[in-house]
Design a protein around this motif. Sequence first.
Motif, PDB file in Angstrom:
ATOM      1  N   ALA A 105       0.631  -0.983  -0.729  1.00  0.00           N
ATOM      2  CA  ALA A 105       0.111   0.339   0.309  1.00  0.00           C
ATOM      3  C   ALA A 105       1.148   0.822  -0.244  1.00  0.00           C
ATOM      4  N   PRO A 106       0.352   2.737  -0.438  1.00  0.00           N
ATOM      5  CA  PRO A 106       0.820   3.347   0.266  1.00  0.00           C
ATOM      6  C   PRO A 106       1.074   4.343   0.824  1.00  0.00           C
ATOM      7  N   TRP A 107       2.771   5.151   1.506  1.00  0.00           N
ATOM      8  CA  TRP A 107       2.611   5.478   2.943  1.00  0.00           C
ATOM      9  C   TRP A 107       1.877   6.967   2.321  1.00  0.00           C
ATOM     10  N   GLU A 108       0.890   6.720   3.345  1.00  0.00           N
ATOM     11  CA  GLU A 108       0.216   7.790   3.545  1.00  0.00           C
ATOM     12  C   GLU A 108       0.110   8.779   5.015  1.00  0.00           C
ATOM     13  N   PRO A 109       0.365  10.421   4.908  1.00  0.00           N
ATOM     14  CA  PRO A 109       1.069  11.038   6.088  1.00  0.00           C
ATOM     15  C   PRO A 109      -0.027  10.444   7.730  1.00  0.00           C
ATOM     16  N   PRO A 110       0.970  10.409   8.544  1.00  0.00           N
ATOM     17  CA  PRO A 110       0.366  10.566   9.506  1.00  0.00           C
ATOM     18  C   PRO A 110      -0.254  11.076  10.303  1.00  0.00           C
ATOM     19  N   ALA A 111      -1.430  10.910  11.280  1.00  0.00           N
ATOM     20  CA  ALA A 111      -2.559  11.933  11.205  1.00  0.00           C
ATOM     21  C   ALA A 111      -1.874  13.036  12.130  1.00  0.00           C
ATOM     22  N   TYR A 112      -0.554  12.733  12.771  1.00  0.00           N
ATOM     23  CA  TYR A 112      -0.128  14.102  13.769  1.00  0.00           C
ATOM     24  C   TYR A 112       0.243  14.469  12.848  1.00  0.00           C
ATOM     25  N   ALA A 113       0.587  13.952  11.600  1.00  0.00           N
ATOM     26  CA  ALA A 113       1.434  16.062  10.335  1.00  0.00           C
ATOM     27  C   ALA A 113       0.238  16.726   9.834  1.00  0.00           C
ATOM     28  N   ASP A 114       0.673  17.875   9.846  1.00  0.00           N
ATOM     29  CA  ASP A 114      -0.987  18.854   9.137  1.00  0.00           C
ATOM     30  C   ASP A 114       0.415  19.916   8.445  1.00  0.00           C
ATOM     31  N   GLU A 115       0.128  19.671   6.904  1.00  0.00           N
ATOM     32  CA  GLU A 115       0.885  20.202   6.196  1.00  0.00           C
ATOM     33  C   GLU A 115       0.714  21.215   6.068  1.00  0.00           C
ATOM     34  N   SER A 116      -0.191  21.634   6.650  1.00  0.00           N
ATOM     35  CA  SER A 116      -0.216  23.259   6.023  1.00  0.00           C
ATOM     36  C   SER A 116       0.304  24.232   7.150  1.00  0.00           C
ATOM     37  N   LYS A 117       1.410  23.686   7.991  1.00  0.00           N
ATOM     38  CA  LYS A 117       2.282  24.359   9.108  1.00  0.00           C
ATOM     39  C   LYS A 117       3.698  24.445   8.524  1.00  0.00           C
ATOM     40  N   PHE A 118       3.599  23.335   7.328  1.00  0.00           N
ATOM     41  CA  PHE A 118       5.744  23.465   7.200  1.00  0.00           C
ATOM     42  C   PHE A 118       5.526  24.063   5.664  1.00  0.00           C
ATOM     43  N   THR A 119       6.500  23.989   5.300  1.00  0.00           N
ATOM     44  CA  THR A 119       7.575  23.540   4.165  1.00  0.00           C
ATOM     45  C   THR A 119       8.235  23.181   3.183  1.00  0.00           C
ATOM     46  N   GLU A 120       8.766  22.177   2.672  1.00  0.00           N
ATOM     47  CA  GLU A 120       9.956  21.620   2.361  1.00  0.00           C
ATOM     48  C   GLU A 120      10.617  22.055   1.122  1.00  0.00           C
ATOM     49  N   GLU A 121      11.926  21.645   1.455  1.00  0.00           N
ATOM     50  CA  GLU A 121      12.513  22.403   0.259  1.00  0.00           C
ATOM     51  C   GLU A 121      14.168  21.840   0.468  1.00  0.00           C
ATOM     52  N   GLY A 122      14.578  21.532  -0.696  1.00  0.00           N
ATOM     53  CA  GLY A 122      15.481  20.531  -1.322  1.00  0.00           C
ATOM     54  C   GLY A 122      16.680  21.110  -1.570  1.00  0.00           C
ATOM     55  N   VAL A 123      17.554  20.443  -0.155  1.00  0.00           N
ATOM     56  CA  VAL A 123      18.695  20.863  -0.041  1.00  0.00           C
ATOM     57  C   VAL A 123      19.760  20.470  -0.412  1.00  0.00           C
ATOM     58  N   THR A 124      21.253  20.784  -0.077  1.00  0.00           N
ATOM     59  CA  THR A 124      22.549  19.327  -0.199  1.00  0.00           C
ATOM     60  C   THR A 124      23.445  19.746   1.073  1.00  0.00           C
ATOM     61  N   VAL A 125      23.296  18.477   1.115  1.00  0.00           N
ATOM     62  CA  VAL A 125      24.226  18.181   2.509  1.00  0.00           C
ATOM     63  C   VAL A 125      25.716  17.952   2.386  1.00  0.00           C
ATOM     64  N   GLY A 126      27.121  18.582   2.273  1.00  0.00           N
ATOM     65  CA  GLY A 126      28.281  19.177   2.372  1.00  0.00           C
ATOM     66  C   GLY A 126      28.311  19.367   0.867  1.00  0.00           C
ATOM     67  N   GLN A 127      29.900  18.560   0.084  1.00  0.00           N
ATOM     68  CA  GLN A 127      29.666  18.976  -1.130  1.00  0.00           C
ATOM     69  C   GLN A 127      30.886  18.272  -1.646  1.00  0.00           C
ATOM     70  N   GLY A 128      31.009  18.439  -2.922  1.00  0.00           N
ATOM     71  CA  GLY A 128      32.806  17.782  -3.027  1.00  0.00           C
ATOM     72  C   GLY A 128      32.023  16.815  -3.590  1.00  0.00           C
ATOM     73  N   GLU A 129      33.176  15.528  -3.404  1.00  0.00           N
ATOM     74  CA  GLU A 129      32.586  13.956  -4.128  1.00  0.00           C
ATOM     75  C   GLU A 129      31.368  13.635  -3.481  1.00  0.00           C
ATOM     76  N   TRP A 130      31.403  13.592  -2.105  1.00  0.00           N
ATOM     77  CA  TRP A 130      30.283  12.994  -1.769  1.00  0.00           C
ATOM     78  C   TRP A 130      29.083  13.720  -1.560  1.00  0.00           C
ATOM     79  N   LYS A 131      28.561  15.130  -1.624  1.00  0.00           N
ATOM     80  CA  LYS A 131      27.421  15.744  -1.346  1.00  0.00           C
ATOM     81  C   LYS A 131      26.239  15.057  -2.159  1.00  0.00           C
ATOM     82  N   LEU A 132      25.365  15.359  -0.262  1.00  0.00           N
ATOM     83  CA  LEU A 132      23.642  14.355  -0.664  1.00  0.00           C
ATOM     84  C   LEU A 132      22.563  15.342  -0.785  1.00  0.00           C
ATOM     85  N   PRO A 133      21.560  14.908  -1.680  1.00  0.00           N
ATOM     86  CA  PRO A 133      20.838  15.301  -2.043  1.00  0.00           C
ATOM     87  C   PRO A 133      19.844  15.080  -0.275  1.00  0.00           C
TER      88      PRO A 133
END
Length: 289
Positions: free
Chosen positions: A129-157
Motif C-alpha cells: 500500500a502507498p505511504w500515507e501521512p501520519p495523523a499527527y502531521a499537518d501539511e499546512s504548518k510547514f513547507t519542504e525544500e530540497g537542499v544539498t548536504v556537504g560538498q565535493g565528491e560525497w555531497k548528498l541530496p
Amino acid sequence: DDHRDLHSFPPRRSSDLVPATAAESPQVALAEQLIELLQAGDYEGVVASFDPTVASLMPAEKLKETWEAIEGQYGALQRIAEYGTAPYQQYLIVIAVCEFADQTAGLKFVFDKENKVAGFFIEPGKPNAPWEPPAYADESKFTEEGVTVGQGEWKLPGTLAIPQGEGPFPAVVLVHGSGPNDRDESIGPQKVFKDIAWGLASQGIAVLRYEKRTKAYNSQLAGEAGHTLTVKEETIDDVVAAVALMKSRPEVDPQQVFVLGHSLGALLMPRIAAVTPEVKAYIALSAPN
C-alpha cells in the motif's frame, strides 16, 4: 573506525545479482538450509552457522525474536521465488527472494571465506500500500525544500522541512540506521524519517533528512577495489556536514540544533557528539543493545 556495516554491502538491485541454484552454489545451498531451519524454529541450528561476531550479536533467542518480527510484519513465508549471488571483496552475498503472505522481500546472507554467515538481514520489497501521512502531521504548518548536504565528491541530496511563521526555529538532524537508507528511511510501506520530520515540523521544529552515503553512492563505493567503508565515512562525516548546514540556515536557531539517531545512528551518538560539540542535545532512538 574499522567497523564494517555488512547491511550496507551491495547489491540492492536485482540487476546486480547473478541467479543461482543450490546445485550451482554451495552458499545458496547453505542459505536454503538456513531458511528451512528458521521455518522449523531451529534457531540454535542457524546460529551454529554464524561467525563469532554475528553469533554474539544475534544469539538464538534474539534470532527467534527477529524472525518472529519479520513474519509479523510480512506474514508467513510461502515460498522462495529465486536466489541470486554477488561477490563483494572477501564475501559472497546471497539474497533469497521470499514471497511472504503479505509482501515479497529478500533475505540477505553474507558468507565469508569459511562459508560462515558474517551478516543476516531483511531487504524490504515493494510495499503493498502507498505511504500515507501520519495523523499527527499537518501539511499546512510547514513547507519542504530540497537542499544539498556537504560538498565535493560525497555531497548528498536532502529535504529540509521548515515550519510556517517567523523563526528562527529549533531544528533536528536525522541520522539513519544501518543499511543504504534513503532520506525517508523507507522500510516497506513505512517512511520512518518522513513521519518524524512531518510530525516535528507540524509542531514548529525544522527537520533535515538526507540520503545516506551508501544509498546515494552505492555503485561507486562497491566499485572501489579494496575500499574499506568505516562508520566515519558511512555516517559521521555526513552528520557533521548536516549540522553545519542547519546552523547556517536563517530559519534555524543555531543554538537549538539537535541530532536524532535511529538504530545504528543511535549507537554512534557518542562518536557523533565528540565531533559536533556545538549541538544542543542528542537523541538516541531504538539504540541496539
